[in-house]
Design an enzyme around this catalytic site. Structure first.
Site, PDB file in Angstrom:
ATOM      1  N   ALA B  15     -83.484  -9.359  39.353  1.00 16.98           N
ATOM      2  CA  ALA B  15     -84.102  -8.850  40.682  1.00 16.98           C
ATOM      3  C   ALA B  15     -83.592  -7.787  41.287  1.00 16.98           C
ATOM      4  O   ALA B  15     -82.154  -7.430  40.880  1.00 16.98           O
ATOM      5  CB  ALA B  15     -83.799 -10.214  41.392  1.00 16.98           C
ATOM      6  N   CYS B  16     -84.251  -6.945  41.697  1.00 15.23           N
ATOM      7  CA  CYS B  16     -83.832  -5.466  42.102  1.00 15.23           C
ATOM      8  C   CYS B  16     -84.588  -4.969  43.400  1.00 15.23           C
ATOM      9  O   CYS B  16     -85.355  -5.746  43.776  1.00 15.23           O
ATOM     10  CB  CYS B  16     -84.336  -4.472  40.829  1.00 15.23           C
ATOM     11  SG  CYS B  16     -85.821  -5.031  40.339  1.00 15.23           S
ATOM     12  N   ASP B  17     -84.382  -3.763  43.991  1.00 10.87           N
ATOM     13  CA  ASP B  17     -85.172  -3.341  44.850  1.00 10.87           C
ATOM     14  C   ASP B  17     -86.497  -2.681  44.415  1.00 10.87           C
ATOM     15  O   ASP B  17     -87.521  -3.138  44.314  1.00 10.87           O
ATOM     16  CB  ASP B  17     -84.403  -2.168  45.602  1.00 10.87           C
ATOM     17  CG  ASP B  17     -85.382  -1.761  46.545  1.00 10.87           C
ATOM     18  OD1 ASP B  17     -86.373  -2.052  47.073  1.00 10.87           O
ATOM     19  OD2 ASP B  17     -84.808  -0.678  47.162  1.00 10.87           O
TER      20      ASP B  17
END
Lengths: 146, 102
Positions: B15-17
């Site tokens: 998960a990341c931006d």
């Protein structure tokens, strides 16, 4: 080799930056020069760096934009920008940036190659010291699809 | 605290931006290491983690948002995207069938 993802003119071996933001502007400037992004993308790169550092290790950072900044991307491309004098990157010493503009996933193999390369001290040194842009491209594009 | 056995892991989500940088780099690495164990590796924005994720790996700065987004899923926070020991533990658990907490 993949000329579109990492073009010869997107490899800059001798750049100078006073600080991290200056280095990111230089990286973004190269992406603008090669026609990969609109200038607004550079602001998104600075925003992204404010939230979480893009330093990945072994003297390398991978500056890139935010989700909102993706609208400013014209085509997926990378740039390799080296700062031989080094840049203070939130306490880490960075001499090579791999700047990223990507809406798709075509660059992921190259990034996985970069990660493996950085775990190998000899090849990491070659990335930091290569004197020819084509040598840099060969190091990074060795297993990328052509 | 949730626990899962590595042998039961079918999907790992990074998960990341923006999802184009360090998380994409880690997803590429993990795909190579976990692909032969029939584990899918995806990278998605932290606010849209898919419901069928078994393990979520994210930068520690995003861990709280990941916990809100995927409250019943194992969350593995990391500090670095290359060679983080927490990632090594996930890979080892999948390969040898050990337990994972998070």
């Amino acid at each position: 080799m993949d000329d579109r993802l990492l073009a010869p003119e997107a490899v800059r071996l001798d750049e100078h930056a006073a600080n991290r933001d200056d280095a990111i502007r230089r990286c973004g400037g190269v992406l603008v020069e090669i026609g990969a992004v609109d200038p607004a993308y550079v602001t998104a790169m600075l925003d992204r760096e404010q939230s979480i550092s893009t330093y990945v290790g072994a003297g390398v950072a991978i500056p890139h934009g935010t989700t909102a900044g993706k609208a400013a991307i014209r085509r997926d491309a990378l740039a390799v920008v080296r700062f031989p004098a080094g840049v203070d990157w939130g306490g880490n010493h960075v001499t090579t940036c791999v700047a990223i503009a990507a809406q798709g996933d075509g660059h992921i193999e190259l990034l996985a190659d970069l990660a493996e390369l950085l775990l190998d001290p000899e090849r990491a040194r070659a990335l930091h010291e290569a004197a020819d842009p084509d040598d840099v491209r060969r190091l990074l594009l060795s297993s990328a699809p052509n | 605290m949730t626990t899962i056995n590595g042998a039961a892991v079918r999907k790992v989500v990074i998960a990341c931006d923006a999802g184009m940088g360090s998380s994409a780099m880690l997803a590429g690495q993990l795909r190579r290491q976990l692909g032969k164990h029939s584990v899918a590796v995806e990278h998605t924005p932290v606010d849209t983690i898919p419901a069928d994720a078994d393990v979520v790996i994210c930068h520690q700065g995003l861990a709280e948002r990941a916990r809100i987004s995927a409250p019943d899923t194992i969350i593995v926070p990391i500090q670095v995207f290359i060679g983080d020991p927490a990632v090594t533990r996930v890979v080892k658990a999948v390969q040898t069938g050990g337990d994972l907490d998070g």
